[in-house]
Design a protein around this motif. Structure first.
Motif, PDB file in Angstrom:
ATOM      1  N   LEU A  77       0.820  -1.215   0.000  1.00  0.00           N
ATOM      2  CA  LEU A  77       0.000   0.000   0.000  1.00  0.00           C
ATOM      3  C   LEU A  77       0.853   1.264   0.000  1.00  0.00           C
ATOM      4  O   LEU A  77       0.456   2.283  -0.558  1.00  0.00           O
ATOM      5  N   GLN A  78       2.025   1.194   0.633  1.00  0.00           N
ATOM      6  CA  GLN A  78       2.941   2.331   0.642  1.00  0.00           C
ATOM      7  C   GLN A  78       4.212   1.939   1.385  1.00  0.00           C
ATOM      8  O   GLN A  78       4.277   0.899   2.045  1.00  0.00           O
ATOM      9  N   LEU A  79       5.235   2.780   1.260  1.00  0.00           N
ATOM     10  CA  LEU A  79       6.419   2.642   2.096  1.00  0.00           C
ATOM     11  C   LEU A  79       6.064   3.013   3.536  1.00  0.00           C
ATOM     12  O   LEU A  79       5.123   3.779   3.775  1.00  0.00           O
ATOM     13  N   TYR A  80       6.832   2.498   4.485  1.00  0.00           N
ATOM     14  CA  TYR A  80       6.690   2.912   5.881  1.00  0.00           C
ATOM     15  C   TYR A  80       8.022   3.482   6.388  1.00  0.00           C
ATOM     16  O   TYR A  80       8.066   4.582   6.930  1.00  0.00           O
ATOM     17  N   VAL A  81       9.102   2.735   6.185  1.00  0.00           N
ATOM     18  CA  VAL A  81      10.445   3.251   6.466  1.00  0.00           C
ATOM     19  C   VAL A  81      11.256   3.111   5.182  1.00  0.00           C
ATOM     20  O   VAL A  81      11.455   1.998   4.697  1.00  0.00           O
ATOM     21  N   THR A 182      20.371  -3.440   4.087  1.00  0.00           N
ATOM     22  CA  THR A 182      19.572  -3.882   2.947  1.00  0.00           C
ATOM     23  C   THR A 182      19.821  -2.952   1.760  1.00  0.00           C
ATOM     24  O   THR A 182      19.929  -1.739   1.934  1.00  0.00           O
ATOM     25  N   PRO A 183      19.900  -3.499   0.543  1.00  0.00           N
ATOM     26  CA  PRO A 183      20.094  -2.650  -0.642  1.00  0.00           C
ATOM     27  C   PRO A 183      18.768  -2.088  -1.158  1.00  0.00           C
ATOM     28  O   PRO A 183      18.604  -1.853  -2.354  1.00  0.00           O
ATOM     29  N   TRP A 184      17.817  -1.896  -0.258  1.00  0.00           N
ATOM     30  CA  TRP A 184      16.513  -1.338  -0.626  1.00  0.00           C
ATOM     31  C   TRP A 184      15.824  -0.788   0.624  1.00  0.00           C
ATOM     32  O   TRP A 184      16.359  -0.880   1.723  1.00  0.00           O
ATOM     33  N   SER A 185      14.643  -0.218   0.443  1.00  0.00           N
ATOM     34  CA  SER A 185      13.882   0.342   1.562  1.00  0.00           C
ATOM     35  C   SER A 185      13.582  -0.725   2.603  1.00  0.00           C
ATOM     36  O   SER A 185      13.460  -1.909   2.284  1.00  0.00           O
ATOM     37  N   CYS A 186      13.397  -0.256   3.809  1.00  0.00           N
ATOM     38  CA  CYS A 186      13.289  -1.119   4.978  1.00  0.00           C
ATOM     39  C   CYS A 186      11.914  -1.794   5.124  1.00  0.00           C
ATOM     40  O   CYS A 186      11.784  -3.002   4.945  1.00  0.00           O
ATOM     41  N   GLU A 255      10.376   1.120 -10.028  1.00  0.00           N
ATOM     42  CA  GLU A 255      11.799   0.835 -10.214  1.00  0.00           C
ATOM     43  C   GLU A 255      12.357   0.026  -9.039  1.00  0.00           C
ATOM     44  O   GLU A 255      13.114  -0.934  -9.252  1.00  0.00           O
ATOM     45  N   GLU A 256      11.962   0.396  -7.819  1.00  0.00           N
ATOM     46  CA  GLU A 256      12.474  -0.337  -6.660  1.00  0.00           C
ATOM     47  C   GLU A 256      11.911  -1.760  -6.624  1.00  0.00           C
ATOM     48  O   GLU A 256      12.631  -2.715  -6.341  1.00  0.00           O
ATOM     49  N   GLN A 261      12.904  -7.522  -7.260  1.00  0.00           N
ATOM     50  CA  GLN A 261      12.546  -8.776  -7.927  1.00  0.00           C
ATOM     51  C   GLN A 261      13.725  -9.350  -8.705  1.00  0.00           C
ATOM     52  O   GLN A 261      13.948 -10.561  -8.720  1.00  0.00           O
ATOM     53  N   SER A 262      14.475  -8.473  -9.359  1.00  0.00           N
ATOM     54  CA  SER A 262      15.645  -8.912 -10.116  1.00  0.00           C
ATOM     55  C   SER A 262      16.661  -9.588  -9.204  1.00  0.00           C
ATOM     56  O   SER A 262      17.219 -10.642  -9.537  1.00  0.00           O
ATOM     57  N   LYS A 263      16.882  -8.990  -8.020  1.00  0.00           N
ATOM     58  CA  LYS A 263      17.810  -9.575  -7.059  1.00  0.00           C
ATOM     59  C   LYS A 263      17.290 -10.914  -6.530  1.00  0.00           C
ATOM     60  O   LYS A 263      18.055 -11.884  -6.404  1.00  0.00           O
ATOM     61  N   LEU A 264      15.983 -10.992  -6.254  1.00  0.00           N
ATOM     62  CA  LEU A 264      15.397 -12.245  -5.745  1.00  0.00           C
ATOM     63  C   LEU A 264      15.436 -13.346  -6.803  1.00  0.00           C
ATOM     64  O   LEU A 264      15.614 -14.522  -6.479  1.00  0.00           O
ATOM     65  N   THR A 265      15.274 -12.973  -8.065  1.00  0.00           N
ATOM     66  CA  THR A 265      15.384 -13.947  -9.161  1.00  0.00           C
ATOM     67  C   THR A 265      16.813 -14.473  -9.249  1.00  0.00           C
ATOM     68  O   THR A 265      17.048 -15.675  -9.391  1.00  0.00           O
TER      69      THR A 265
END
Length: 284
Positions: A77-81, A182-186, A255-256, A261-265
């Motif tokens: 639904l949205q970012l939180y941190v 983490t290389p992305w949002s928390c 984009e994020e 997803q690319s990293k998880l793949t």
């Protein structure tokens, strides 16, 4: 009045929710909110979302994207941190390991498969050039059980949020070999498709309330002391954590999502990347 059940970890990141509940802000806005604690973390919350035991979850970004891509009928639904999560890499105090590189063939304790600790063990391994197919895990469910597992040598190391585990390090039970952000949002706020369909208005109200609280959270007088007291942290540790933490009221970007997803793949943790529009939804 519809009830909205929200899951989250019992950590300092979620104090804005508890303040809103204690001040009856959701109720005053016309929504009955029930907070459900998940000390087991993201894997347990994903399971609860799938089972419709909760409507919303304040959940690790990588972990929920992994589970949605693998069939969890939920949406972000949205970012939180929006700042990264700082994962401490911990071993028992008397462990022979002195560097993270020495853990290549060691067994990792994880809260459960699909959890943040599970995902981040893979991300760290891949970044260091380890063979992720050779990783070994011991499922421990909670931080308390992780302490027991490492102490009793059922596992060799455990990755968990740096400041949550700091008191255990200070007590001489764990020793931290290093940190891995983490290389992305928390954290994001995610909801089940069923709740989004049937409780959309109430969820929008919940988001409006928590965004108002989180937007001004750092400006609350003596919030550092409140956090230190409630979460049994050293004041200087909380101040350091606060300085590096950013609460967000924005939507996650396509984009994020695609980058995660690319990293998880690449890590073989999802079979197929799905359209970002199947992972998030805008209710505003």
């Amino acid at each position: 009045m519809n009830i909205i059940r929200i899951g989250g970890v019992p950590e300092h990141f979620n104090l804005p929710w508890h303040l809103a509940l204690e001040e009856d802000l959701f109720f005053k806005a016309g929504v009955s909110v029930v907070w459900v604690e998940f000390p087991e973390g993201t894997g347990a919350m994903n399971k609860a979302l799938r089972a419709k035991e909760i409507d919303l979850a304040v959940i690790l970004t990588g972990g929920v994207i992994k589970d949605i891509a693998n069939g969890n009928p939920s949406k972000i639904l949205q970012l939180y941190v929006s700042s990264p999560l700082l994962w401490g890499v911990h071993v028992p105090h008397h462990s022979p390991f002195t560097t993270i590189d020495e853990l290549q063939y060691a067994k990792a304790a994880i809260s459960r498969y699909g959890s943040g600790s599970h995902v981040m063990a893979h991300v760290q391994a891949k970044q260091r050039g380890w063979d992720t197919s050779k990783l070994e895990f011991e499922v421990v469910n909670t931080l308390e059980n992780a302490v027991e597992a490492l102490t009793e040598k059922k596992a060799d190391y455990f990755m968990w949020e740096h400041f949550t585990t700091k008191p255990i390090v200070d007590a001489g039970i764990f020793r931290r070999l290093g940190d891995f952000p983490t290389p992305w949002s928390c954290f994001v706020i995610a909801g089940t498709d069923d709740a989004i369909k049937t409780k959309s208005k109430e969820i929008q109200t919940v988001l409006q309330v928590i965004n108002t609280v989180s937007r001004d959270f750092k400006k609350i007088p003596s919030i550092d002391r409140t956090l230190a007291h409630r979460y049994e942290q050293q004041l200087e540790d909380i101040q350091k954590w606060l300085s590096g933490t950013t609460w967000s009221q924005e939507q996650i970007t396509t984009e994020e999502i695609n980058r995660i997803q690319s990293k998880l793949t690449e890590l073989q943790m999802i079979d197929n990347e799905i359209d970002a529009n199947e992972i998030y939804v805008n209710l505003h």
